[in-house]
Design a protein around this motif. Sequence first.
Motif, PDB file in Angstrom:
ATOM      1  N   GLN A 486       0.545  -1.298  -0.070  1.00  0.00           N
ATOM      2  CA  GLN A 486       0.142   0.048  -0.041  1.00  0.00           C
ATOM      3  C   GLN A 486       0.692   1.248   0.243  1.00  0.00           C
ATOM      4  N   LEU A 487       2.157   1.068   0.539  1.00  0.00           N
ATOM      5  CA  LEU A 487       3.437   2.336   1.044  1.00  0.00           C
ATOM      6  C   LEU A 487       3.204   2.205  -0.137  1.00  0.00           C
ATOM      7  N   HIS A 488       3.816   2.024  -1.735  1.00  0.00           N
ATOM      8  CA  HIS A 488       3.950   1.717  -2.751  1.00  0.00           C
ATOM      9  C   HIS A 488       3.543   2.357  -3.386  1.00  0.00           C
ATOM     10  N   GLU A 489       2.131   1.945  -3.532  1.00  0.00           N
ATOM     11  CA  GLU A 489       1.074   2.220  -4.464  1.00  0.00           C
ATOM     12  C   GLU A 489       0.225   3.957  -4.128  1.00  0.00           C
ATOM     13  N   ARG A 490       0.590   3.960  -2.736  1.00  0.00           N
ATOM     14  CA  ARG A 490      -0.124   5.323  -2.562  1.00  0.00           C
ATOM     15  C   ARG A 490       1.852   6.298  -2.533  1.00  0.00           C
ATOM     16  N   ALA A 491       2.836   6.147  -2.735  1.00  0.00           N
ATOM     17  CA  ALA A 491       3.443   7.005  -2.308  1.00  0.00           C
ATOM     18  C   ALA A 491       4.245   7.447  -3.973  1.00  0.00           C
ATOM     19  N   ARG A 492       3.854   6.216  -4.985  1.00  0.00           N
ATOM     20  CA  ARG A 492       3.794   6.738  -6.613  1.00  0.00           C
ATOM     21  C   ARG A 492       2.560   7.980  -6.504  1.00  0.00           C
ATOM     22  N   GLN A 493       1.800   7.232  -6.388  1.00  0.00           N
ATOM     23  CA  GLN A 493       0.198   8.494  -7.035  1.00  0.00           C
ATOM     24  C   GLN A 493       1.005   9.557  -5.981  1.00  0.00           C
ATOM     25  N   MET A 494       1.184  10.081  -4.481  1.00  0.00           N
ATOM     26  CA  MET A 494       1.660  11.231  -4.338  1.00  0.00           C
ATOM     27  C   MET A 494       2.838  12.552  -4.910  1.00  0.00           C
ATOM     28  N   LEU A 495       3.493  10.948  -5.321  1.00  0.00           N
ATOM     29  CA  LEU A 495       4.928  11.374  -6.393  1.00  0.00           C
ATOM     30  C   LEU A 495       4.279  12.057  -7.323  1.00  0.00           C
ATOM     31  N   GLU A 496       3.078  11.564  -8.402  1.00  0.00           N
ATOM     32  CA  GLU A 496       2.610  12.634  -9.716  1.00  0.00           C
ATOM     33  C   GLU A 496       2.226  12.886  -9.128  1.00  0.00           C
ATOM     34  N   GLN A 497       1.257  13.067  -8.092  1.00  0.00           N
ATOM     35  CA  GLN A 497       0.767  14.393  -7.698  1.00  0.00           C
ATOM     36  C   GLN A 497       1.775  15.652  -7.806  1.00  0.00           C
ATOM     37  N   ALA A 498       3.125  15.310  -6.944  1.00  0.00           N
ATOM     38  CA  ALA A 498       4.120  16.487  -6.807  1.00  0.00           C
ATOM     39  C   ALA A 498       4.587  16.854  -8.054  1.00  0.00           C
ATOM     40  N   ARG A 499       5.110  15.758  -8.609  1.00  0.00           N
ATOM     41  CA  ARG A 499       5.558  15.702 -10.601  1.00  0.00           C
ATOM     42  C   ARG A 499       4.367  16.863 -11.052  1.00  0.00           C
ATOM     43  N   ARG A 550       3.893   0.878   8.400  1.00  0.00           N
ATOM     44  CA  ARG A 550       4.915   0.648   8.261  1.00  0.00           C
ATOM     45  C   ARG A 550       5.634  -0.562   7.413  1.00  0.00           C
ATOM     46  N   LEU A 551       6.862   0.027   7.264  1.00  0.00           N
ATOM     47  CA  LEU A 551       7.642  -0.936   6.431  1.00  0.00           C
ATOM     48  C   LEU A 551       7.721  -2.303   6.723  1.00  0.00           C
ATOM     49  N   GLY A 552       8.062  -2.908   7.683  1.00  0.00           N
ATOM     50  CA  GLY A 552       7.756  -4.123   8.426  1.00  0.00           C
ATOM     51  C   GLY A 552       9.076  -4.248   9.993  1.00  0.00           C
ATOM     52  N   GLY A 553       8.682  -4.828  10.275  1.00  0.00           N
ATOM     53  CA  GLY A 553       9.200  -4.872  11.920  1.00  0.00           C
ATOM     54  C   GLY A 553       9.606  -4.246  12.710  1.00  0.00           C
ATOM     55  N   ASP A 554      10.342  -2.776  13.280  1.00  0.00           N
ATOM     56  CA  ASP A 554      10.415  -1.685  13.768  1.00  0.00           C
ATOM     57  C   ASP A 554      11.218  -0.241  13.038  1.00  0.00           C
ATOM     58  N   GLU A 555      10.496  -0.481  11.772  1.00  0.00           N
ATOM     59  CA  GLU A 555      10.771  -0.032  10.419  1.00  0.00           C
ATOM     60  C   GLU A 555       9.578   1.326   9.916  1.00  0.00           C
ATOM     61  N   PHE A 556       9.374   2.155   9.877  1.00  0.00           N
ATOM     62  CA  PHE A 556       7.863   3.347   9.809  1.00  0.00           C
ATOM     63  C   PHE A 556       8.793   4.494   8.409  1.00  0.00           C
ATOM     64  N   ILE A 557       7.979   4.786   7.388  1.00  0.00           N
ATOM     65  CA  ILE A 557       7.755   5.509   6.781  1.00  0.00           C
ATOM     66  C   ILE A 557       7.216   6.567   6.627  1.00  0.00           C
ATOM     67  N   PHE A 558       6.806   7.597   6.550  1.00  0.00           N
ATOM     68  CA  PHE A 558       6.276   8.547   6.127  1.00  0.00           C
ATOM     69  C   PHE A 558       6.865   9.075   4.942  1.00  0.00           C
ATOM     70  N   VAL A 559       5.486   9.411   4.133  1.00  0.00           N
ATOM     71  CA  VAL A 559       5.750  10.863   3.503  1.00  0.00           C
ATOM     72  C   VAL A 559       5.084  11.436   3.489  1.00  0.00           C
ATOM     73  N   LEU A 560       5.435  13.431   3.360  1.00  0.00           N
ATOM     74  CA  LEU A 560       4.548  14.366   3.506  1.00  0.00           C
ATOM     75  C   LEU A 560       4.870  14.789   2.364  1.00  0.00           C
ATOM     76  N   ARG A 561       3.451  15.815   2.042  1.00  0.00           N
ATOM     77  CA  ARG A 561       3.831  16.681   0.697  1.00  0.00           C
ATOM     78  C   ARG A 561       4.302  18.242   1.025  1.00  0.00           C
ATOM     79  N   HIS A 562       4.617  18.812   0.174  1.00  0.00           N
ATOM     80  CA  HIS A 562       4.315  20.537   0.322  1.00  0.00           C
ATOM     81  C   HIS A 562       5.150  20.378   1.642  1.00  0.00           C
ATOM     82  N   VAL A 563       6.962  19.938   1.263  1.00  0.00           N
ATOM     83  CA  VAL A 563       7.168  20.134   2.465  1.00  0.00           C
ATOM     84  C   VAL A 563       8.968  20.251   1.958  1.00  0.00           C
ATOM     85  N   GLY A 564       9.585  21.046   2.384  1.00  0.00           N
ATOM     86  CA  GLY A 564      10.570  21.116   2.070  1.00  0.00           C
ATOM     87  C   GLY A 564      11.821  20.971   3.169  1.00  0.00           C
ATOM     88  N   SER A 565      13.309  21.326   3.275  1.00  0.00           N
ATOM     89  CA  SER A 565      14.021  20.378   4.607  1.00  0.00           C
ATOM     90  C   SER A 565      13.848  21.307   5.658  1.00  0.00           C
TER      91      SER A 565
END
Length: 901
Positions: A486-499, A550-565
């Motif tokens: 689900q992360l890959h699918e939704r992250a790709r959609q968010m990347l397309e929107q950002a692009r 949750r990527l697996g184990g104790d790893e979590f992934i965050f995808v944040l829209r419209h943010v800079g460094s």
Amino acid sequence: MWACFGILLLVASAFMFYVWTEKRIDRANELRYDSHNLVEELRQSSDDLTRMARTYAVTGDTQFRRSFQEIIDIREGRTPRPQNYQNVYWDLVTDNNRRPRGATTSVPLMQLVREAGFTPEEVALLSAAKNESDKLAGTESAAMRLRDSGETAAIQRAIAMLHDDAYHRAKADIMRPIGEVNDSVDRRTRRLVTETALDANLARAAFMLSAIVLVLLVWRAKRRLDKVLGCSVDQLHAAMEKLGRGDFSEPLQVREGGDNSVWGWLAQTRQSLASLDQERLAALERIQRVSRLYAALSQCNQAIVRSRSEAELFDRICRDVVRHGGMAMAWIGMIDRDHGRITPVASYGAGIEYLDQLEVSLDAAVPEGRGPIGLSYRSGQPYWCQDYQHAPETAYWHAHGERYGWAASAAVPLRRDGEIVGFFAPYSHMVDAFDHEVRELLLEMTLDIEFALKNFDREAVRQQADQRVQYLAHYDVLTGLPNRSQLHERARQMLEQARSARTSLALMMLDLDHFKDINDSLGHTVGDALLSELALRLTSCLREDDLVARLGGDEFIFVLRHVGSSEASDVARKLLDLTGESYTVGLHELKVSASIGIAMYPDDGLDVETLLQRADAAMYQVKRAGRHDFRFFTAAMQQRAARHLQVVNGLRHALEREQLRVVYQPQVSLKTGRICGAEALLRWDAPELGAVSPAEFIPAAEESGLIISIGDWVLRQAVRQARRWLDAGLPPLVMAVNLSAVQFRIADLPSQVAQILYEEGLPPEYLELELTEGVALQDPQGAIATMTQLHDRGIRMSIDDFGTGFSSLSHLKKFKVYKLKIDQSFVRDISTDVEDKAIVCAIINMARSLGLTTIAEGVETLEQKEFLREQLCDEMQGYHIAKPLAPEEFERMLSRQRDSQ
């Protein structure tokens, strides 16, 4: 019949004998032709020799002399014979010696004569002619030799020799036998042809006589066949063709006395077939009625396959039974247990409006409950009412039946999980419509309906399971967060929107620090509860359009829209603070920290995989730097990661491609100055990478697990080399081999080392295994047990890089080690650094007090050596003595030491 076959065989034999006589005549003529050709070739060759000799004598042209010799060579089999040589040949040879035909094989003429079937007398005559021709050829050769001188007188004598009486008599002696042979061949051929012609006439006569007899027998057989058939063949064929078409209308007239003929039998067969046809037509009518029900059953099966619900199925069943099964009306009702009655749910046919006021009860106390459905419900069996208008059980509904013309009905229970849940009720316009076959078909149809009901139940369960599987395929069971897919699918959609919007995007990877310790010490249940609580916290601090997974184990992934460094840094700090707050899990109060790696779109990558990879690389940089922090991805991280991957991939093939080698650095006794040991050091020369430093590839091998196989190979090479030096008569020395932390944790390490020593034949006292103190202190009790087993097998142990780890004297005194190796970081500046001098002195004094040997590594100057000698250090190694050497160089060094004694 047998007589016909016998005469036919006689005719065939006579014909074959006649053909044989003709073939014999042809063979005799062919043999005569071949014989004349060979005789003609002998005569022609003699004439050709004469012509060549005379022409040469007159003209002196050497071509004729060569042709003369070639004629002799061909006749004697020394030169290949031209094709069709018996025909005109030498007259066609042109001035440039071009031949009219190609050559075959080399065969002497007399050999062909002997193989051609001549009689012995004829062969003798031809041999005599050949001998005379050979003599004449000698005379001709002598005349040509006279011609060779070129003198006029010689030429005249040569010409005279070829034209005098003696020459002509010799020529006649050749031709006379040839003529006799030709006459003999002709006589022999005429005699054989005459004899064979007589046999041919006899064969013709026998053939004609046999043919006449065969015709008479065939005529007689036809007369008998007509009698057996009882009619002509044409009549019989026409009658059988008519019967074959199924036409039995016209009877066959049998002549008097022809009852036992084929025609009489065919007449009886036609009568039997006509009777069977009448029976067939009667059965066909019954079959058509049953076939309609079979068609309804087939339609029912199709309805089961195509229907998506019970209501759709019931409607199709009722419609198909009426349309295809010949029923007047059909309906299906389900039991309403709350009111104890039947509620129609589907119907089709004439009179379905009657169902609007239908009252059917399951209670036998009321009239509505004593009909076919009530009786079927109470008995649990189908009920067949064959005369609807006169049956007492249908009296309550006679008026309706008369109105719609119902003559028979049935009530078949429908079951679900063995319990009656409804009824199938078909109605017919015919009395006794439900015979045995119709009953069986309706019962089979009912079973199909029940099967479909089970399928609907299973489908409902399956859909629930599919929904659950779909959820599990896209969401994490423990935390309820999106999982990897689900992360890959939704992250790709968010990347397309950002692009599309040309905006930036941040991808963060959060990994808990030392989370494994919680699982190992408190159990996975506590660890899972902590992860669930952490997921709630992480979700609460993000915006609605951001993504946490949750990527697996104790790893979590965050995808944040419209943010800079800068915004990503703020979020990372907030996440670290939330993660670091205490957790209450059961009776335990826990605190954890996290490491975060950040990759920015589009600066660090344009797709999900690249951003994940680079966030992971940044996160591991945080791990290496001390954890509990965040870091952005940089190009240098990518270079290090690529280099690390290249090193690991190269190591996977380094052993099989023989890119690894072991070198040996001498260890010298400070008391005697002589070599007392050697340390085995691994080197790697990769074609793609060049010489790779051990400081780089050893950690890579440990991380990838390749250190196990590489370490075993190094240990075996070192032990084998020590054994070779002993066998070469060199002074014995101790071979030191480093063990990595991964190797030391192998359960059967002592057995493996002992096995290698046994296979290579090296006594255990000549092997020393070096460990870093940090390795030994990770699991002190396990280290003590392993060292004890190695010590019991006579294998020495030493602590490498002593002083650089977290030393524990209480553990050190329990370790079965005999030597401490002082790290080169302390030795490097002992000539100038007071603190290093103090540390080295302390280590030497401590080791001496514990009864341990000390060795200093990295000794490069004389001042370092003298200081160590003054402090009573036992051994040293380093570039001051020698750099690591190849086995051959080390052996020469040992040989020089031995020779200097």
